[in-house]
Design a protein around this motif. Sequence first.
Motif, PDB file in Angstrom:
ATOM      1  N   HIS A   1     -10.151   4.377   2.124  1.00 46.61           N
ATOM      2  CA  HIS A   1     -10.267   5.804   2.461  1.00 46.61           C
ATOM      3  C   HIS A   1     -10.117   5.942   3.975  1.00 46.61           C
ATOM      4  O   HIS A   1     -10.928   5.431   4.743  1.00 46.61           O
ATOM      5  CB  HIS A   1     -11.633   6.302   1.993  1.00 46.61           C
ATOM      6  CG  HIS A   1     -11.838   7.771   2.120  1.00 46.61           C
ATOM      7  ND1 HIS A   1     -12.902   8.415   1.542  1.00 46.61           N
ATOM      8  CD2 HIS A   1     -11.126   8.733   2.743  1.00 46.61           C
ATOM      9  CE1 HIS A   1     -12.847   9.703   1.803  1.00 46.61           C
ATOM     10  NE2 HIS A   1     -11.780   9.919   2.540  1.00 46.61           N
ATOM     11  N   THR A   2      -9.057   6.639   4.402  1.00 50.46           N
ATOM     12  CA  THR A   2      -8.736   6.712   5.827  1.00 50.46           C
ATOM     13  C   THR A   2      -9.100   8.041   6.482  1.00 50.46           C
ATOM     14  O   THR A   2      -9.267   8.098   7.697  1.00 50.46           O
ATOM     15  CB  THR A   2      -7.237   6.456   6.046  1.00 50.46           C
ATOM     16  OG1 THR A   2      -6.485   7.338   5.198  1.00 50.46           O
ATOM     17  CG2 THR A   2      -6.876   5.014   5.736  1.00 50.46           C
ATOM     18  N   GLU A   3      -9.182   9.113   5.699  1.00 49.78           N
ATOM     19  CA  GLU A   3      -9.481  10.416   6.319  1.00 49.78           C
ATOM     20  C   GLU A   3      -9.950  11.396   5.256  1.00 49.78           C
ATOM     21  O   GLU A   3      -9.540  11.328   4.099  1.00 49.78           O
ATOM     22  CB  GLU A   3      -8.238  10.996   7.004  1.00 49.78           C
ATOM     23  CG  GLU A   3      -8.491  12.325   7.707  1.00 49.78           C
ATOM     24  CD  GLU A   3      -7.233  12.925   8.312  1.00 49.78           C
ATOM     25  OE1 GLU A   3      -7.195  13.098   9.538  1.00 49.78           O
ATOM     26  OE2 GLU A   3      -6.294  13.235   7.560  1.00 49.78           O
ATOM     27  N   HIS A   4     -10.808  12.314   5.676  1.00 48.89           N
ATOM     28  CA  HIS A   4     -11.063  13.503   4.882  1.00 48.89           C
ATOM     29  C   HIS A   4     -11.007  14.700   5.811  1.00 48.89           C
ATOM     30  O   HIS A   4     -11.274  14.601   7.010  1.00 48.89           O
ATOM     31  CB  HIS A   4     -12.397  13.444   4.138  1.00 48.89           C
ATOM     32  CG  HIS A   4     -13.524  12.858   4.924  1.00 48.89           C
ATOM     33  ND1 HIS A   4     -14.114  11.663   4.601  1.00 48.89           N
ATOM     34  CD2 HIS A   4     -14.152  13.293   6.032  1.00 48.89           C
ATOM     35  CE1 HIS A   4     -15.072  11.392   5.465  1.00 48.89           C
ATOM     36  NE2 HIS A   4     -15.113  12.357   6.336  1.00 48.89           N
ATOM     37  N   SER A   5     -10.620  15.832   5.266  1.00 49.09           N
ATOM     38  CA  SER A   5     -10.475  17.054   6.057  1.00 49.09           C
ATOM     39  C   SER A   5     -11.218  18.169   5.333  1.00 49.09           C
ATOM     40  O   SER A   5     -10.703  18.759   4.384  1.00 49.09           O
ATOM     41  CB  SER A   5      -8.995  17.398   6.229  1.00 49.09           C
ATOM     42  OG  SER A   5      -8.845  18.562   7.020  1.00 49.09           O
TER      43      SER A   5
ATOM     44  N   PHE B   1       0.826  -1.197   0.000  1.00 52.24           N
ATOM     45  CA  PHE B   1       0.000   0.000   0.000  1.00 52.24           C
ATOM     46  C   PHE B   1       0.864   1.253   0.000  1.00 52.24           C
ATOM     47  O   PHE B   1       1.984   1.259   0.518  1.00 52.24           O
ATOM     48  CB  PHE B   1      -0.927   0.015   1.227  1.00 52.24           C
ATOM     49  CG  PHE B   1      -1.987  -1.049   1.194  1.00 52.24           C
ATOM     50  CD1 PHE B   1      -3.225  -0.805   0.634  1.00 52.24           C
ATOM     51  CD2 PHE B   1      -1.736  -2.304   1.735  1.00 52.24           C
ATOM     52  CE1 PHE B   1      -4.201  -1.776   0.596  1.00 52.24           C
ATOM     53  CE2 PHE B   1      -2.710  -3.294   1.713  1.00 52.24           C
ATOM     54  CZ  PHE B   1      -3.945  -3.026   1.135  1.00 52.24           C
ATOM     55  N   GLU B   2       0.303   2.334  -0.573  1.00 52.47           N
ATOM     56  CA  GLU B   2       1.003   3.610  -0.624  1.00 52.47           C
ATOM     57  C   GLU B   2       0.055   4.736  -0.227  1.00 52.47           C
ATOM     58  O   GLU B   2      -1.166   4.629  -0.369  1.00 52.47           O
ATOM     59  CB  GLU B   2       1.563   3.854  -2.029  1.00 52.47           C
ATOM     60  CG  GLU B   2       0.516   3.810  -3.128  1.00 52.47           C
ATOM     61  CD  GLU B   2       1.118   3.747  -4.521  1.00 52.47           C
ATOM     62  OE1 GLU B   2       2.349   3.580  -4.629  1.00 52.47           O
ATOM     63  OE2 GLU B   2       0.343   3.857  -5.497  1.00 52.47           O
ATOM     64  N   HIS B   3       0.644   5.797   0.265  1.00 51.58           N
ATOM     65  CA  HIS B   3      -0.097   6.989   0.702  1.00 51.58           C
ATOM     66  C   HIS B   3      -0.619   7.766  -0.499  1.00 51.58           C
ATOM     67  O   HIS B   3       0.099   7.973  -1.482  1.00 51.58           O
ATOM     68  CB  HIS B   3       0.848   7.864   1.536  1.00 51.58           C
ATOM     69  CG  HIS B   3       0.345   9.237   1.822  1.00 51.58           C
ATOM     70  ND1 HIS B   3      -0.714   9.494   2.669  1.00 51.58           N
ATOM     71  CD2 HIS B   3       0.775  10.467   1.381  1.00 51.58           C
ATOM     72  CE1 HIS B   3      -0.910  10.807   2.747  1.00 51.58           C
ATOM     73  NE2 HIS B   3      -0.029  11.408   1.967  1.00 51.58           N
ATOM     74  N   LEU B   4      -1.867   8.208  -0.402  1.00 51.99           N
ATOM     75  CA  LEU B   4      -2.469   9.040  -1.443  1.00 51.99           C
ATOM     76  C   LEU B   4      -3.275  10.140  -0.755  1.00 51.99           C
ATOM     77  O   LEU B   4      -4.131   9.852   0.089  1.00 51.99           O
ATOM     78  CB  LEU B   4      -3.392   8.200  -2.335  1.00 51.99           C
ATOM     79  CG  LEU B   4      -4.214   8.954  -3.384  1.00 51.99           C
ATOM     80  CD1 LEU B   4      -3.311   9.571  -4.448  1.00 51.99           C
ATOM     81  CD2 LEU B   4      -5.250   8.028  -4.028  1.00 51.99           C
ATOM     82  N   ALA B   5      -2.999  11.407  -1.091  1.00 48.75           N
ATOM     83  CA  ALA B   5      -3.760  12.536  -0.546  1.00 48.75           C
ATOM     84  C   ALA B   5      -3.971  13.565  -1.645  1.00 48.75           C
ATOM     85  O   ALA B   5      -3.039  13.894  -2.379  1.00 48.75           O
ATOM     86  CB  ALA B   5      -3.026  13.163   0.636  1.00 48.75           C
TER      87      ALA B   5
ATOM     88  N   GLU C   1      -8.723  14.488   0.828  1.00 52.05           N
ATOM     89  CA  GLU C   1      -8.976  13.073   1.095  1.00 52.05           C
ATOM     90  C   GLU C   1      -7.640  12.347   1.239  1.00 52.05           C
ATOM     91  O   GLU C   1      -6.710  12.592   0.466  1.00 52.05           O
ATOM     92  CB  GLU C   1      -9.775  12.442  -0.043  1.00 52.05           C
ATOM     93  CG  GLU C   1     -11.185  12.976  -0.169  1.00 52.05           C
ATOM     94  CD  GLU C   1     -12.000  12.237  -1.224  1.00 52.05           C
ATOM     95  OE1 GLU C   1     -11.533  11.167  -1.691  1.00 52.05           O
ATOM     96  OE2 GLU C   1     -13.092  12.721  -1.568  1.00 52.05           O
ATOM     97  N   MET C   2      -7.551  11.467   2.228  1.00 52.28           N
ATOM     98  CA  MET C   2      -6.398  10.585   2.375  1.00 52.28           C
ATOM     99  C   MET C   2      -6.861   9.150   2.183  1.00 52.28           C
ATOM    100  O   MET C   2      -7.889   8.740   2.716  1.00 52.28           O
ATOM    101  CB  MET C   2      -5.713  10.744   3.737  1.00 52.28           C
ATOM    102  CG  MET C   2      -4.955  12.036   3.871  1.00 52.28           C
ATOM    103  SD  MET C   2      -3.451  11.931   4.889  1.00 52.28           S
ATOM    104  CE  MET C   2      -3.987  11.040   6.324  1.00 52.28           C
ATOM    105  N   HIS C   3      -6.061   8.414   1.414  1.00 55.56           N
ATOM    106  CA  HIS C   3      -6.360   7.015   1.116  1.00 55.56           C
ATOM    107  C   HIS C   3      -5.089   6.187   1.253  1.00 55.56           C
ATOM    108  O   HIS C   3      -3.975   6.713   1.142  1.00 55.56           O
ATOM    109  CB  HIS C   3      -6.862   6.863  -0.330  1.00 55.56           C
ATOM    110  CG  HIS C   3      -8.134   7.576  -0.639  1.00 55.56           C
ATOM    111  ND1 HIS C   3      -9.335   6.911  -0.832  1.00 55.56           N
ATOM    112  CD2 HIS C   3      -8.402   8.893  -0.810  1.00 55.56           C
ATOM    113  CE1 HIS C   3     -10.279   7.793  -1.110  1.00 55.56           C
ATOM    114  NE2 HIS C   3      -9.742   9.000  -1.109  1.00 55.56           N
ATOM    115  N   LEU C   4      -5.268   4.903   1.443  1.00 60.45           N
ATOM    116  CA  LEU C   4      -4.203   3.915   1.283  1.00 60.45           C
ATOM    117  C   LEU C   4      -4.506   3.165  -0.006  1.00 60.45           C
ATOM    118  O   LEU C   4      -5.544   2.494  -0.112  1.00 60.45           O
ATOM    119  CB  LEU C   4      -4.162   2.966   2.485  1.00 60.45           C
ATOM    120  CG  LEU C   4      -3.707   3.625   3.786  1.00 60.45           C
ATOM    121  CD1 LEU C   4      -3.974   2.715   4.975  1.00 60.45           C
ATOM    122  CD2 LEU C   4      -2.227   3.993   3.713  1.00 60.45           C
TER     123      LEU C   4
END
Length: 323
Positions: free
Chosen positions: A279-283, A238-242, A252-255
Amino acid sequence: MKPELDGHTTGAPSESSPFAADLHAALGRTPKAISPKYFYDEAGSRLFEQICELPEYYPTRTELALLHTHAVDMTTQFGPQVQLVEYGAGALHKVRLLLDAMPYDSVQFVPVDISGTHLLAACDGLAADYPGLTIQPLVADFTRPHTLPPCPDGTRRVGFFPGSSIGNFTPAEADAFLRLAAAELAGGGLLIGIDLVKDHGVLHAAYNDAAGVTAAFNLNVLDRARKELGAEFPADGFEHLAFYNPAYRRIEMHLRAARALTLQLGGEVYVFHEGETLHTEHSHKYTVTAFQAVAQRAGFTPGKVWTDPNRWFAVLWLESQAL
């Protein structure tokens, strides 16, 4: 100092823990998504503290400057005798600026956080620096029903929710939290930080820092699942995606799965296609007037507002009417 344990909080996570149940649910839905509250184990809390010190991450330093400059004005809204409840208390850095601006021996401080070990360590440090302060830590998920210590007679209950954490909630979740807060802060109020709508480039840099700390923070959700729940998946899978999603005015933050893979959890096997995300976070980013309207619908009366010269961030005072 021993923190009070709310009834909704458990000890060490296991396959029967809320984390396990929520992760199974997250992996079983389409699209896959989980609450950002699971970022904040001990390792995740430390990583977030590092994020707050990054040059790209403007919210912390901007809010700290506002608190430093306007703390006296802010605490004047509270009243002379206060039970100060900090939601998602974390490292307890920002509340010090409020305590320095008021007679803290008249304050009963109730920090609420889901990470008990991190909360207790922060409270020990605060107690050493503020020897006349009454501290009653509460380990709880503050977005769910919880029981605060009784508010002493003649004392106003005031909430403090810094860090623009309200932006991590969906609109429905934000409304639910604000309604909960308006009820338990009745007769007092809420001091809350919000991140404002701004240039997309500033936002992108804040969530894709050059040092990779935000990426490590994001990936820690799966590291935690491996350590606590025995989850199995490729270490480099997995990689970080924002990114900024203008349709929803949110980061949005995703793995993202780097390739087709499987994740095994508690005897279940979950398939990820290449490029599929968790989808791990939204701000969410707000305007002041839009957020005040949301708060008003939840039962607050908007009060004073403090913003920085760039209008990147705002701290709002919201009055909560007595029941």
